[in-house]
Design a protein around this motif. Structure first.
Motif, PDB file in Angstrom:
ATOM      1  N   SER A 230       0.842  -1.191   0.000  1.00  0.00           N
ATOM      2  CA  SER A 230       0.000   0.000   0.000  1.00  0.00           C
ATOM      3  C   SER A 230       0.878   1.241   0.000  1.00  0.00           C
ATOM      4  O   SER A 230       2.034   1.202   0.419  1.00  0.00           O
ATOM      5  N   LEU A 231       0.318   2.344  -0.467  1.00  0.00           N
ATOM      6  CA  LEU A 231       1.020   3.614  -0.421  1.00  0.00           C
ATOM      7  C   LEU A 231       0.859   4.221   0.957  1.00  0.00           C
ATOM      8  O   LEU A 231      -0.155   4.000   1.594  1.00  0.00           O
ATOM      9  N   PRO A 232       1.755   5.050   1.443  1.00  0.00           N
ATOM     10  CA  PRO A 232       3.067   5.367   0.887  1.00  0.00           C
ATOM     11  C   PRO A 232       4.056   4.217   1.026  1.00  0.00           C
ATOM     12  O   PRO A 232       3.937   3.403   1.919  1.00  0.00           O
ATOM     13  N   ALA A 233       5.052   4.181   0.121  1.00  0.00           N
ATOM     14  CA  ALA A 233       5.960   3.038   0.099  1.00  0.00           C
ATOM     15  C   ALA A 233       7.356   3.476  -0.334  1.00  0.00           C
ATOM     16  O   ALA A 233       7.542   4.560  -0.881  1.00  0.00           O
ATOM     17  N   VAL A 234       8.313   2.586  -0.084  1.00  0.00           N
ATOM     18  CA  VAL A 234       9.694   2.803  -0.517  1.00  0.00           C
ATOM     19  C   VAL A 234      10.014   1.741  -1.563  1.00  0.00           C
ATOM     20  O   VAL A 234       9.724   0.561  -1.363  1.00  0.00           O
ATOM     21  N   LEU A 235      10.579   2.161  -2.682  1.00  0.00           N
ATOM     22  CA  LEU A 235      10.942   1.209  -3.724  1.00  0.00           C
ATOM     23  C   LEU A 235      12.440   1.257  -3.940  1.00  0.00           C
ATOM     24  O   LEU A 235      13.066   2.313  -3.809  1.00  0.00           O
ATOM     25  N   THR A 236      13.015   0.113  -4.292  1.00  0.00           N
ATOM     26  CA  THR A 236      14.436   0.074  -4.625  1.00  0.00           C
ATOM     27  C   THR A 236      14.561  -0.487  -6.026  1.00  0.00           C
ATOM     28  O   THR A 236      14.019  -1.549  -6.318  1.00  0.00           O
ATOM     29  N   ALA A 237      15.281   0.228  -6.869  1.00  0.00           N
ATOM     30  CA  ALA A 237      15.317  -0.123  -8.288  1.00  0.00           C
ATOM     31  C   ALA A 237      16.401  -1.133  -8.578  1.00  0.00           C
ATOM     32  O   ALA A 237      17.556  -0.963  -8.165  1.00  0.00           O
ATOM     33  N   ASP A 238      16.026  -2.168  -9.324  1.00  0.00           N
ATOM     34  CA  ASP A 238      16.999  -3.150  -9.760  1.00  0.00           C
ATOM     35  C   ASP A 238      17.361  -2.867 -11.214  1.00  0.00           C
ATOM     36  O   ASP A 238      16.813  -1.989 -11.838  1.00  0.00           O
ATOM     37  N   LEU A 239      18.272  -3.657 -11.771  1.00  0.00           N
ATOM     38  CA  LEU A 239      18.839  -3.332 -13.079  1.00  0.00           C
ATOM     39  C   LEU A 239      17.808  -3.359 -14.187  1.00  0.00           C
ATOM     40  O   LEU A 239      17.845  -2.539 -15.102  1.00  0.00           O
ATOM     41  N   ARG A 240      16.866  -4.296 -14.109  1.00  0.00           N
ATOM     42  CA  ARG A 240      15.961  -4.477 -15.248  1.00  0.00           C
ATOM     43  C   ARG A 240      14.638  -3.746 -15.093  1.00  0.00           C
ATOM     44  O   ARG A 240      13.667  -4.091 -15.734  1.00  0.00           O
ATOM     45  N   LEU A 241      14.610  -2.731 -14.247  1.00  0.00           N
ATOM     46  CA  LEU A 241      13.353  -2.006 -14.045  1.00  0.00           C
ATOM     47  C   LEU A 241      12.986  -1.224 -15.296  1.00  0.00           C
ATOM     48  O   LEU A 241      11.832  -1.227 -15.733  1.00  0.00           O
ATOM     49  N   ASN A 242      13.954  -0.522 -15.869  1.00  0.00           N
ATOM     50  CA  ASN A 242      13.660   0.244 -17.080  1.00  0.00           C
ATOM     51  C   ASN A 242      14.985   0.606 -17.755  1.00  0.00           C
ATOM     52  O   ASN A 242      16.062   0.218 -17.289  1.00  0.00           O
ATOM     53  N   THR A 243      14.888   1.341 -18.848  1.00  0.00           N
ATOM     54  CA  THR A 243      16.087   1.803 -19.567  1.00  0.00           C
ATOM     55  C   THR A 243      16.229   3.295 -19.322  1.00  0.00           C
ATOM     56  O   THR A 243      15.446   4.072 -19.846  1.00  0.00           O
ATOM     57  N   PRO A 244      17.204   3.701 -18.520  1.00  0.00           N
ATOM     58  CA  PRO A 244      17.285   5.137 -18.218  1.00  0.00           C
ATOM     59  C   PRO A 244      17.640   5.951 -19.457  1.00  0.00           C
ATOM     60  O   PRO A 244      18.458   5.535 -20.273  1.00  0.00           O
ATOM     61  N   ARG A 245      16.987   7.096 -19.570  1.00  0.00           N
ATOM     62  CA  ARG A 245      17.257   7.946 -20.721  1.00  0.00           C
ATOM     63  C   ARG A 245      18.565   8.689 -20.511  1.00  0.00           C
ATOM     64  O   ARG A 245      18.987   8.913 -19.386  1.00  0.00           O
ATOM     65  N   TYR A 246      19.196   9.060 -21.610  1.00  0.00           N
ATOM     66  CA  TYR A 246      20.442   9.808 -21.525  1.00  0.00           C
ATOM     67  C   TYR A 246      20.113  11.286 -21.363  1.00  0.00           C
ATOM     68  O   TYR A 246      19.223  11.794 -22.012  1.00  0.00           O
ATOM     69  N   ALA A 247      20.844  11.968 -20.494  1.00  0.00           N
ATOM     70  CA  ALA A 247      20.593  13.396 -20.291  1.00  0.00           C
ATOM     71  C   ALA A 247      21.278  14.166 -21.412  1.00  0.00           C
ATOM     72  O   ALA A 247      22.465  14.466 -21.346  1.00  0.00           O
ATOM     73  N   THR A 248      20.521  14.452 -22.486  1.00  0.00           N
ATOM     74  CA  THR A 248      21.120  15.121 -23.641  1.00  0.00           C
ATOM     75  C   THR A 248      21.314  16.605 -23.366  1.00  0.00           C
ATOM     76  O   THR A 248      20.727  17.157 -22.440  1.00  0.00           O
ATOM     77  N   LEU A 249      22.098  17.232 -24.199  1.00  0.00           N
ATOM     78  CA  LEU A 249      22.453  18.639 -23.985  1.00  0.00           C
ATOM     79  C   LEU A 249      21.246  19.567 -23.920  1.00  0.00           C
ATOM     80  O   LEU A 249      21.169  20.401 -23.006  1.00  0.00           O
ATOM     81  N   PRO A 250      20.249  19.475 -24.843  1.00  0.00           N
ATOM     82  CA  PRO A 250      19.091  20.363 -24.711  1.00  0.00           C
ATOM     83  C   PRO A 250      18.355  20.190 -23.377  1.00  0.00           C
ATOM     84  O   PRO A 250      17.906  21.173 -22.775  1.00  0.00           O
ATOM     85  N   ASN A 251      18.273  18.935 -22.886  1.00  0.00           N
ATOM     86  CA  ASN A 251      17.610  18.713 -21.601  1.00  0.00           C
ATOM     87  C   ASN A 251      18.400  19.317 -20.455  1.00  0.00           C
ATOM     88  O   ASN A 251      17.831  19.827 -19.493  1.00  0.00           O
TER      89      ASN A 251
END
Lengths: 337, 85
Positions: A230-251
């Motif tokens: 239930s919320l509120p909760a604490v999550l810990t991210a593992d390697l296969r959770l998602n593909t992090p985006r690259y912080a490009t120059l315009p961002n």
């Protein structure tokens, strides 16, 4: 005086209004003021009730850590007190990047309203927060810790800070990386959940919202485990959770406008004294595990950084429960502290 | 003149330069290649051709991001996860 000349409305129509005669001044002004007051009050109430009804009030707190870059070869300092960090390339912990990406994805799905990136450390930590802002966080909080305190900053202190901030910012979800690649502690997320008394979904490889609960698929030894917390909760991210985006120059350019607040640990009421003292560090040789000497326990650091890693001998300053068991060379989660 | 597209080209160059800092073979190697590649097409005036070249540049940006992500993922997987082979 102004009551007899009060303007009803703005724009071209205002000159069509003829002021009332003085005998009626008292009566004409009161209704106008009353009407205005009523209108403003109802608008205020509308917005407040909209806020209460809206489920997007949720705020996510993401913890990011500035660590030595994963591709850098680690060198132990000549006086064996630690690892060389001056002039070495630092970047955001890869698991923290995954955590930030997950928070931003939740914001894009409109499950949460705001993503706040938090980091603890000296001035240089601001570049890590800026990277998080470039990836999509809305604002940052920099908890200033420097010098001696920063060197002894461990998961317990960071989790106290995160717990205090989660309460202060009224965050619904706290997302952290599962472990840092420099100390491999894997404790901050769990400790934060314990201090807040919130449920935790650790090693999350998939997070979905199910009504007002979170369904978390965890990666555990031997497979996957699905839990509903239930919320509120604490999550810990593992390697296969998602593909992090690259912080490009315009961002990154856009992120310069976002705010980073400075906070001191004292303001949050957090005590940063460490119960752990690093005695020495040494370059690791493959296959040596003779660490235990009474209350002194060996601790791997930067262990997973390729063939060069450092082995820290650490003493405990206060009695704490120790995880007992044979130290295995290839245990990805070190069993101490 | 290709003036309206000049800004786009400069933006592309800056983005590629920024991405090239983390190139595995070294930032200098990448920067030299990038400069020669851009200088080779400096005399293009046809807007269509320039747009195609910009699209190619953006494709390279995506490729670089994928390269960096895969490198990081593979390194972390090797370090933290037991292989079953």
């Amino acid at each position: 005086f102004w009551s007899s000349r009060c303007l009803i409305g703005f724009g071209p129509g205002r000159f069509r209004y003829t002021p009332p005669t003085t005998t009626f001044t008292g009566i004409t002004v009161k209704p106008v003021r009353l009407v205005l007051r009523l209108v403003l009050k109802s608008l205020d109430e509308c917005s407040r009730s909209a806020e209460k009804k809206s489920e997007n009030m949720a705020r996510v707190l993401v913890g990011v850590k500035r660590v030595i870059d994963y591709a850098v070869k680690i060198r132990v300092k000549p006086d064996r007190t630690g690892v060389v960090t001056d002039g070495v390339k630092h970047s955001m912990n890869p698991f923290c990047e995954i955590a930030v990406e997950e928070a931003v994805k939740l914001k894009e799905k409109k499950i949460v309203k705001e993503v706040v990136a938090v980091s603890c450390g000296p001035q240089q930590v601001q570049e890590t927060i800026r990277t998080a802002l470039a990836m999509g966080a809305d604002r940052g909080i920099h908890v200033e810790v420097s010098g001696k305190e920063y060197e002894s900053l461990g998961p317990l202190q960071v989790s106290k800070i995160m717990a205090a901030l989660a309460k202060k910012e009224e965050a619904k979800i706290v997302i952290l990386g599962k472990q840092a690649i420099d100390d491999d502690c894997n404790q901050t997320g769990q400790m934060t959940a314990a201090l807040l008394d919130w449920p935790q979904g650790t090693f999350a490889s998939e997070v979905t919202v199910d009504g007002d609960k979170l369904k978390v698929v965890r990666e555990i030894d031997g497979g996957l485990e699905t839990i509903k917390i239930s919320l509120p909760a604490v999550l810990t991210a593992d390697l296969r959770l998602n593909t992090p985006r690259y912080a490009t120059l315009p961002n990154i350019m856009k992120a310069k406008k976002k705010k980073i607040a400075n906070v001191k640990p004292g303001d949050l009421g957090v005590d940063l004294t460490s119960r752990v003292e690093v005695l020495r560090s040494q370059q690791g040789a493959t296959g040596s595990s003779d660490a235990r000497e009474g209350a002194v326990l060996g601790r791997w650091t930067n262990r997973r950084n390729g063939p060069n890693w450092a082995f820290e001998t650490v003493a405990f300053l206060a009695p704490i429960p120790m995880a007992t068991g044979p130290i295995q060379n290839h245990d990805p989660r070190p069993c101490c502290v | 003149m290709a003036n309206p597209l000049r800004g786009e080209v400069v933006k592309l160059y800056k983005s590629l330069l920024f991405l090239g800092r983390e190139y595995p073979k070294g930032a200098n190697y990448f920067r030299d290649r990038l400069k020669t590649a851009f200088m080779k097409n400096r005399d293009e005036t046809d807007p269509e051709k320039i747009k195609q070249l910009i699209a190619r540049g953006e494709f390279v940006i995506k490729e670089l991001e994928a390269l960096y992500y895969l490198r990081k993922y593979r390194a972390l997987k090797k370090r933290y996860y037991e292989t079953n082979e």
